[in-house]
Design a protein around this motif. Sequence first.
Motif, PDB file in Angstrom:
ATOM      1  N   MET A   1     -57.978 -52.806  10.053  1.00 10.24           N
ATOM      2  CA  MET A   1     -57.188 -53.121  11.191  1.00 10.24           C
ATOM      3  C   MET A   1     -57.826 -53.269  12.359  1.00 10.24           C
ATOM      4  O   MET A   1     -58.786 -52.492  12.749  1.00 10.24           O
ATOM      5  N   ASP A   2     -57.943 -54.625  13.135  1.00  8.55           N
ATOM      6  CA  ASP A   2     -58.632 -54.718  14.024  1.00  8.55           C
ATOM      7  C   ASP A   2     -57.872 -53.940  15.318  1.00  8.55           C
ATOM      8  O   ASP A   2     -56.681 -53.897  15.581  1.00  8.55           O
ATOM      9  N   LYS A   3     -58.702 -53.549  16.327  1.00  2.00           N
ATOM     10  CA  LYS A   3     -58.316 -52.554  17.433  1.00  2.00           C
ATOM     11  C   LYS A   3     -57.467 -53.340  18.336  1.00  2.00           C
ATOM     12  O   LYS A   3     -56.640 -52.796  19.258  1.00  2.00           O
ATOM     13  N   GLY A   4     -57.578 -54.474  18.330  1.00  2.00           N
ATOM     14  CA  GLY A   4     -57.012 -55.416  19.432  1.00  2.00           C
ATOM     15  C   GLY A   4     -55.539 -55.803  18.747  1.00  2.00           C
ATOM     16  O   GLY A   4     -54.717 -56.343  19.725  1.00  2.00           O
ATOM     17  N   GLN A   5     -55.027 -55.712  17.482  1.00  2.00           N
ATOM     18  CA  GLN A   5     -53.695 -56.232  16.884  1.00  2.00           C
ATOM     19  C   GLN A   5     -52.829 -55.335  17.601  1.00  2.00           C
ATOM     20  O   GLN A   5     -52.685 -54.128  17.941  1.00  2.00           O
ATOM     21  N   THR A   6     -51.333 -55.983  17.719  1.00  2.00           N
ATOM     22  CA  THR A   6     -50.334 -55.341  18.050  1.00  2.00           C
ATOM     23  C   THR A   6     -50.172 -54.190  17.092  1.00  2.00           C
ATOM     24  O   THR A   6     -50.194 -54.263  15.783  1.00  2.00           O
ATOM     25  N   GLY A   7     -49.633 -52.878  17.590  1.00  2.00           N
ATOM     26  CA  GLY A   7     -49.470 -51.843  16.770  1.00  2.00           C
ATOM     27  C   GLY A   7     -50.455 -51.013  16.431  1.00  2.00           C
ATOM     28  O   GLY A   7     -50.419 -49.927  15.916  1.00  2.00           O
ATOM     29  N   ALA A   8     -51.672 -51.391  17.134  1.00  2.00           N
ATOM     30  CA  ALA A   8     -52.835 -50.652  16.850  1.00  2.00           C
ATOM     31  C   ALA A   8     -52.744 -49.188  17.634  1.00  2.00           C
ATOM     32  O   ALA A   8     -52.256 -49.049  18.721  1.00  2.00           O
ATOM     33  N   ILE A   9     -53.338 -48.216  17.406  1.00  2.00           N
ATOM     34  CA  ILE A   9     -53.322 -46.634  17.867  1.00  2.00           C
ATOM     35  C   ILE A   9     -53.930 -46.782  19.099  1.00  2.00           C
ATOM     36  O   ILE A   9     -54.737 -47.045  19.350  1.00  2.00           O
ATOM     37  N   ASP A  10     -53.042 -46.128  20.201  1.00  2.00           N
ATOM     38  CA  ASP A  10     -53.637 -45.784  21.519  1.00  2.00           C
ATOM     39  C   ASP A  10     -54.449 -44.212  21.380  1.00  2.00           C
ATOM     40  O   ASP A  10     -53.872 -43.418  21.525  1.00  2.00           O
ATOM     41  N   LYS A  11     -55.842 -44.350  21.095  1.00  2.00           N
ATOM     42  CA  LYS A  11     -56.383 -43.216  20.844  1.00  2.00           C
ATOM     43  C   LYS A  11     -56.499 -42.103  21.990  1.00  2.00           C
ATOM     44  O   LYS A  11     -56.353 -40.837  21.556  1.00  2.00           O
ATOM     45  N   ARG A  12     -56.200 -42.670  22.992  1.00  3.26           N
ATOM     46  CA  ARG A  12     -56.407 -41.791  24.280  1.00  3.26           C
ATOM     47  C   ARG A  12     -54.976 -41.089  24.195  1.00  3.26           C
ATOM     48  O   ARG A  12     -54.845 -39.655  24.507  1.00  3.26           O
ATOM     49  N   GLN A  13     -53.931 -41.838  23.905  1.00  2.00           N
ATOM     50  CA  GLN A  13     -52.595 -40.902  23.727  1.00  2.00           C
ATOM     51  C   GLN A  13     -52.558 -40.139  22.647  1.00  2.00           C
ATOM     52  O   GLN A  13     -51.749 -39.058  22.668  1.00  2.00           O
ATOM     53  N   ALA A  14     -53.016 -40.505  21.683  1.00  3.25           N
ATOM     54  CA  ALA A  14     -52.929 -39.696  20.247  1.00  3.25           C
ATOM     55  C   ALA A  14     -53.624 -38.436  20.441  1.00  3.25           C
ATOM     56  O   ALA A  14     -53.392 -37.288  20.265  1.00  3.25           O
ATOM     57  N   ARG A  15     -54.840 -38.442  21.037  1.00  8.36           N
ATOM     58  CA  ARG A  15     -55.542 -37.384  21.688  1.00  8.36           C
ATOM     59  C   ARG A  15     -54.970 -36.221  22.202  1.00  8.36           C
ATOM     60  O   ARG A  15     -54.645 -35.236  22.115  1.00  8.36           O
ATOM     61  N   ALA A  16     -54.089 -36.835  23.392  1.00  6.88           N
ATOM     62  CA  ALA A  16     -53.260 -36.125  24.206  1.00  6.88           C
ATOM     63  C   ALA A  16     -51.912 -35.436  23.441  1.00  6.88           C
ATOM     64  O   ALA A  16     -51.794 -34.319  23.708  1.00  6.88           O
ATOM     65  N   ALA A  17     -51.603 -36.436  22.594  1.00  8.30           N
ATOM     66  CA  ALA A  17     -50.350 -35.800  21.831  1.00  8.30           C
ATOM     67  C   ALA A  17     -50.732 -34.694  20.867  1.00  8.30           C
ATOM     68  O   ALA A  17     -50.221 -33.646  20.750  1.00  8.30           O
ATOM     69  N   PHE A  18     -51.671 -34.775  20.065  1.00  8.73           N
ATOM     70  CA  PHE A  18     -52.351 -33.611  19.392  1.00  8.73           C
ATOM     71  C   PHE A  18     -52.987 -32.447  20.090  1.00  8.73           C
ATOM     72  O   PHE A  18     -52.660 -31.447  19.554  1.00  8.73           O
ATOM     73  N   SER A  19     -53.501 -32.568  21.422  1.00 13.55           N
ATOM     74  CA  SER A  19     -53.673 -31.568  22.322  1.00 13.55           C
ATOM     75  C   SER A  19     -52.377 -30.608  22.386  1.00 13.55           C
ATOM     76  O   SER A  19     -52.566 -29.663  22.512  1.00 13.55           O
ATOM     77  N   ARG A  20     -51.433 -31.257  22.900  1.00 10.50           N
ATOM     78  CA  ARG A  20     -50.145 -30.881  23.460  1.00 10.50           C
ATOM     79  C   ARG A  20     -49.693 -30.106  22.077  1.00 10.50           C
ATOM     80  O   ARG A  20     -49.056 -29.058  22.160  1.00 10.50           O
ATOM     81  N   ALA A  21     -49.835 -30.455  20.785  1.00 12.71           N
ATOM     82  CA  ALA A  21     -49.246 -29.977  19.734  1.00 12.71           C
ATOM     83  C   ALA A  21     -49.982 -28.798  19.191  1.00 12.71           C
ATOM     84  O   ALA A  21     -49.035 -28.158  18.395  1.00 12.71           O
TER      85      ALA A  21
END
Length: 292
Positions: A1-21
């Motif tokens: 999966m190319d990082k630029g395609q629609t639906g790709a994961i926002d890694k900064r937001q993912a890290r923040a979400a798991f940090s809160r969790a």
Amino acid sequence: MDKGQTGAIDKRQARAAFSRAASHYDEVAELQREIGRRMLQRLTYIRHQPQVVLDVGAGTGEATLALKKHYKKARTIALDFAMPMLHQVRKRGGWLRRPVCICGDAEQLPLADQSVDMIFSNAVLQWCNDLQGTFSEFLRVLRPNGMLLFSTFGPDTLQELRKSWSHVDGHSHVSPFPDMHDVGDAMVRAGLEEPVVDVDRMRLDYDDVSSLMRDLKTLGAHNVTRNRPRGLTGKGRLRAMYEAYESFRMDGRLPASYEVVYGHAWAPQQRQIDGVTAIPVDQIGIGRWGQG
């Protein structure tokens, strides 16, 4: 999966979400624990004695400590891209069983080439934007004959939630998940040998959609795609999604389906390094399963 395609994961937001969790993750991680247990069971049938074991995406460390117990003579490393998760690993391990902890991304492992003998990764690859690149990174740090064992989620995961949202708008509300065949192809293209991929179907049942959404948020597994709708979801749209989800109710409960993809592969005995074929001295004339 190319990082630029629609639906790709926002890694900064993912890290923040798991940090809160991190502090409440274990309260709702029933599915992840079960998948981890099934992966650990597979190790009893695989002949491999690693000296260094790397748990990529260790979370709160339940599998890390199980690996440490299974491979008593090995050095076990817990790696996660959310530092608060690693704080939980250290709490779980205590002073006597505390594993080495490294904060890093699976797509850019902060480890030297050919430095580990085994990579264990439970439900992590779906948070990586470049699947083949991640496998290449795994291969980079694996020693010759090193083993990779992983799980991830396939495209039928949370299909009920995805379909329910599709009745409301055209935004991405559920993370993209790779197909089993794409996972296998990515392993081959990365240079891993003897890849094996299989699928298991699992399901969690809920009284209502809000309970599912609350669990996903507690896990840190809520929507962090780049194409996610910005701002708060309106009550009307949320109510419409809830109503659409009701069409899936069975025996008074709402299902949440998961397609679990398992895979394992090996690092080759020989590999190209700067255009030169490198063969470990201790492997000359020796096959994987004994004398060549």
